[in-house]
Design a protein around this motif. Structure first.
Motif, short mmCIF file in Angstrom:
data_model
loop_
_atom_site.label_atom_id
_atom_site.label_comp_id
_atom_site.label_asym_id
_atom_site.label_seq_id
_atom_site.Cartn_x
_atom_site.Cartn_y
_atom_site.Cartn_z
N GLU A 90 0.83 -1.20 0.00
CA GLU A 90 0.00 0.00 0.00
C GLU A 90 0.87 1.25 0.00
OE1 GLU A 90 -3.48 2.09 -0.24
OE2 GLU A 90 -3.18 -0.08 -0.36
N ALA A 91 1.94 1.23 0.76
CA ALA A 91 2.85 2.38 0.79
C ALA A 91 3.47 2.62 -0.58
CB ALA A 91 3.95 2.15 1.84
N GLU A 92 3.83 1.54 -1.27
CA GLU A 92 4.44 1.70 -2.60
C GLU A 92 3.45 2.30 -3.58
OE1 GLU A 92 6.85 -0.88 -5.98
OE2 GLU A 92 5.94 -1.90 -4.26
N LYS A 93 2.17 1.92 -3.47
CA LYS A 93 1.16 2.50 -4.36
C LYS A 93 1.03 4.01 -4.12
CE LYS A 93 -1.69 -1.71 -4.50
NZ LYS A 93 -2.97 -2.31 -4.05
N LEU A 94 1.09 4.40 -2.85
CA LEU A 94 0.91 5.81 -2.52
C LEU A 94 2.14 6.65 -2.84
CD1 LEU A 94 -0.86 5.31 0.94
CD2 LEU A 94 -1.92 6.16 -1.16
N ASN A 95 3.33 6.05 -2.66
CA ASN A 95 4.57 6.80 -2.91
C ASN A 95 5.66 5.82 -3.36
OD1 ASN A 95 6.75 8.48 -3.01
ND2 ASN A 95 6.74 9.05 -0.85
N PRO A 96 5.80 5.62 -4.66
CA PRO A 96 6.79 4.66 -5.16
C PRO A 96 8.24 5.06 -4.87
CG PRO A 96 5.18 5.24 -6.87
CD PRO A 96 5.01 6.22 -5.75
N ASP A 97 8.46 6.30 -4.49
CA ASP A 97 9.83 6.77 -4.25
C ASP A 97 10.22 6.73 -2.78
OD1 ASP A 97 10.16 7.30 -6.96
OD2 ASP A 97 9.28 9.30 -6.78
N LEU A 98 9.42 6.11 -1.95
CA LEU A 98 9.74 6.03 -0.53
C LEU A 98 10.65 4.83 -0.30
CD1 LEU A 98 9.16 7.33 2.23
CD2 LEU A 98 7.22 5.78 2.48
N GLY A 99 11.93 5.11 -0.07
CA GLY A 99 12.93 4.05 0.02
C GLY A 99 12.69 3.06 1.15
N ALA A 100 12.15 3.54 2.28
CA ALA A 100 11.94 2.66 3.43
C ALA A 100 11.04 1.48 3.10
CB ALA A 100 11.35 3.46 4.59
N THR A 101 10.15 1.66 2.13
CA THR A 101 9.26 0.57 1.72
C THR A 101 10.07 -0.62 1.23
OG1 THR A 101 7.60 2.19 1.05
CG2 THR A 101 7.35 -0.05 0.20
N TYR A 102 11.04 -0.37 0.38
CA TYR A 102 11.82 -1.46 -0.23
C TYR A 102 12.78 -2.07 0.77
CZ TYR A 102 9.83 1.06 -4.14
OH TYR A 102 8.95 1.70 -4.97
N LEU A 103 13.34 -1.24 1.65
CA LEU A 103 14.25 -1.77 2.66
C LEU A 103 13.53 -2.75 3.57
CD1 LEU A 103 16.93 -1.78 4.20
CD2 LEU A 103 16.12 0.21 5.47
N ASN A 104 12.36 -2.36 4.07
CA ASN A 104 11.65 -3.22 5.02
C ASN A 104 11.05 -4.44 4.35
OD1 ASN A 104 11.61 -1.79 7.80
ND2 ASN A 104 11.16 -0.14 6.38
N ARG A 105 10.61 -4.29 3.12
CA ARG A 105 10.12 -5.47 2.40
C ARG A 105 11.27 -6.45 2.16
NH1 ARG A 105 7.96 -3.64 -2.83
NH2 ARG A 105 5.92 -3.32 -1.89
N GLY A 106 12.44 -5.91 1.82
CA GLY A 106 13.60 -6.76 1.60
C GLY A 106 14.00 -7.53 2.84
N LYS B 149 17.65 -1.15 -4.67
CA LYS B 149 16.71 -0.09 -5.02
C LYS B 149 16.64 0.96 -3.92
CE LYS B 149 12.19 0.64 -7.07
NZ LYS B 149 11.00 0.00 -7.69
N TYR B 150 16.69 0.50 -2.68
CA TYR B 150 16.69 1.45 -1.55
C TYR B 150 17.93 2.35 -1.61
CZ TYR B 150 17.60 3.07 3.20
OH TYR B 150 17.90 3.85 4.29
N ILE B 151 19.08 1.75 -1.89
CA ILE B 151 20.33 2.53 -1.97
C ILE B 151 20.25 3.55 -3.10
CG2 ILE B 151 22.80 2.37 -2.48
CD1 ILE B 151 22.76 -0.38 -1.05
N ALA B 152 19.68 3.13 -4.24
CA ALA B 152 19.56 4.06 -5.38
C ALA B 152 18.65 5.23 -5.03
CB ALA B 152 19.03 3.30 -6.59
N LEU B 153 17.52 4.95 -4.36
CA LEU B 153 16.60 6.02 -4.00
C LEU B 153 17.20 6.96 -2.95
CD1 LEU B 153 13.23 4.04 -3.86
CD2 LEU B 153 13.85 5.83 -5.49
N ALA B 154 18.14 6.43 -2.16
CA ALA B 154 18.80 7.26 -1.14
C ALA B 154 19.91 8.11 -1.73
CB ALA B 154 19.34 6.37 -0.03
N GLY B 155 20.17 7.98 -3.02
CA GLY B 155 21.21 8.78 -3.65
C GLY B 155 22.47 8.02 -3.98
#
Length: 479
Positions: free
Chosen positions: A320-336, A355-361
């Motif tokens: 649900e978080a990814e649907k609302l904001n695909p650029d929120l890195g914490a989503t991918y970190l915690n799912r991983g 993907k989390y690292i890429a979104l973090a810069g």
């Protein structure tokens, strides 16, 4: 008229003042021209008695609902509409309809009501304040500044507009101007808590905790029922390291206003930090009741559910978080983390960590001590170990197959050797059993006569089981 309008004034102004705190901009916007309301009537505007009676009845209904802490906004809307229909010049009724519309989530209607109220009565500065706050919250900072300045032009001693202008300057990091306007507002109205809030935030921004605390305690004495002031004290204590004291202040904010979202946010974070996952879940669900599209709250709820072992539900929150904001890195970190630690899917986890690292810069932007690097190394080592185990398993299967082939070949060779005839022996006609070696001459199967000696005399066949010859026994010499 101002007296009759008063019950609604604090209701809206307090609410919107809290909302405006969350606004942030990166630079000061230039003031934009705003259409001026029509000039105020030169003489007093008479209001019909019927409209006055209906307006009084609506205000009484509001007071009763306020005491019961249960507002029926559609009912109040009907009452104020009836008063306005009785006399279109009743600007206070128009203003209160704007308040109700905003409370019901009808922002466009609220703006139209406030503008109409100002047209009917330009001196109704509360409508200007609320309209400016709505513009500020929607990102139209220039429009808000212009409205505040217009109010100050017409009412030089207005403290509220100064306090709100001070907040805009603070959000744009102009703390000197923010403090100047806040002090000017307090000189005109020492009870103006909005000006005190601006000073508290400004001191917090500049890490002057002692001064922030001093002003906050003064503000709480002025209005202990304001949840935002308890929240401010809690934030100060949190920065001072007094976690328990901060928690008590955040709870006090909720006692003042049960649905005060900022306090729920802080309490949820404290609960997650203490691994009180059921407590965190409770606060996060209250946050999502107020704002179901809060992606960060969905991520934190996923963490709370994961902490309680509800991994599938946690994954649903991350989705649900990814649907609302695909650029929120914490989503991918915690799912991983769940895929890595629980679902035995380290390959997918590595992809999500990257993907989390890429979104973090990128790796350069993240601290070298960031936990994601350790998690990724661990997941990659598991992937490598699984690959090596699969390769070893495949090699073992090949060896087993080769051994099976060799054993089969050896057995075939042994069987072939057992089936050969010994040297010098007769080969059976059927080639099946060695017992049927000799073939009878006649079909009857009678035994052939013994071989005849060269002298022509047939020799008797040897007697089977003949007794041994006794040398003492007389021999028969008769021919």
């Amino acid at each position: 008229m101002n007296r009759r309008m008063h019950p609604f004034r604090p209701l809206l102004l307090a609410t919107l003042a809290l909302t405006a705190v969350g606004c942030s901009t990166t630079k000061q916007a230039a003031p934009a021209p705003v259409a001026k309301p029509v000039a105020a009537p030169t003489g007093p505007v008479s209001i019909s008695n019927r409209a006055m009676l209906l307006f009084d009845d609506a205000v009484k209904s509001f007071d009763a609902q306020k005491k019961a802490k249960a507002f029926d906004y559609p009912s109040l809307e009907r009452k104020f509409k009836a008063a306005l229909e009785a006399d279109q010049n009743l600007a206070e009724a128009e203003y209160n309809l704007g308040v109700i519309a905003e409370r019901m989530g009808k922002a466009d209607e609220a703006k139209a009501r406030y503008a109409s109220a100002l047209t009917k009565k330009p001196s109704l500065r509360q409508a200007s304040d609320n309209l400016a706050i709505m513009k500020q919250n929607s990102g139209d900072v220039a429009g808000a500044v212009a409205l505040y300045q217009d109010v100050l032009t017409r009412y030089p001693d207005d403290a509220g507009s100064r306090a709100r202008l001070a907040e805009i300057y603070r959000q744009n990091n102009d703390h000197d101007k923010a403090m100047e306007l806040s002090r000017a507002a307090l000189m005109r109205d020492p009870m103006n808590t909005n000006a005190l809030k601006v000073m508290i935030r400004s001191y917090l921004d500049r890490k002057q905790l002692a001064m922030a605390k001093l002003v906050a305690l003064r503000a709480v004495k002025l209005d202990g029922a304001d949840p935002e002031l308890h929240q401010a004290v809690g934030l100060i204590l949190l920065k001072e390291g007094d976690t328990e004291g901060a928690r008590l202040q955040f709870k006090s904010a909720l006692e003042a206003k049960a649905d005060y979202v900022p306090a729920h946010v802080e309490l949820a974070q404290l609960a997650l930090g203490a691994e009180d996952f059921p407590g965190a879940e409770e606060h996060l669900r209250r946050i999502l009741q107020a704002d179901g599209k809060n992606a960060a709250a969905h991520v934190d709820l996923g963490i709370a559910l994961k902490g309680q072992g509800q991994y599938d539900k946690a994954m649903q929150e991350y989705d649900e978080a990814e649907k609302l904001n695909p650029d929120l890195g914490a989503t991918y970190l915690n799912r991983g983390i769940i895929l890595h630690k629980v679902k035995d899917a380290p390959e997918r986890a590595v992809e999500l960590y990257k993907k989390y690292i890429a979104l973090a810069g990128g790796e350069v932007a993240l601290n070298a001590e960031s936990p994601v690097f350790g998690l990724m190394r661990e997941a990659e080592s598991i992937v490598q170990a699984k690959r090596e185990a699969q390769a070893a398993e495949a090699q073992a299967k090949q060896m087993e197959a080769l051994q099976a082939q060799q054993q089969a070949a050896m057995k075939a060779e042994e069987a072939k050797q057992k089936g050969q005839t010994p040297p010098g022996g007769a080969t059976p006609a059927s080639g099946t059993t060695p017992e049927s070696q000799a073939t009878p001459a006649s079909a009857s199967g009678a035994q052939q006569p013994a071989a005849t000696p060269a002298g022509g005399t047939q020799t008797a066949p040897a007697q089977k089981n003949a007794a041994p010859v006794d040398s003492d026994e007389p021999t028969d010499d008769l021919l």
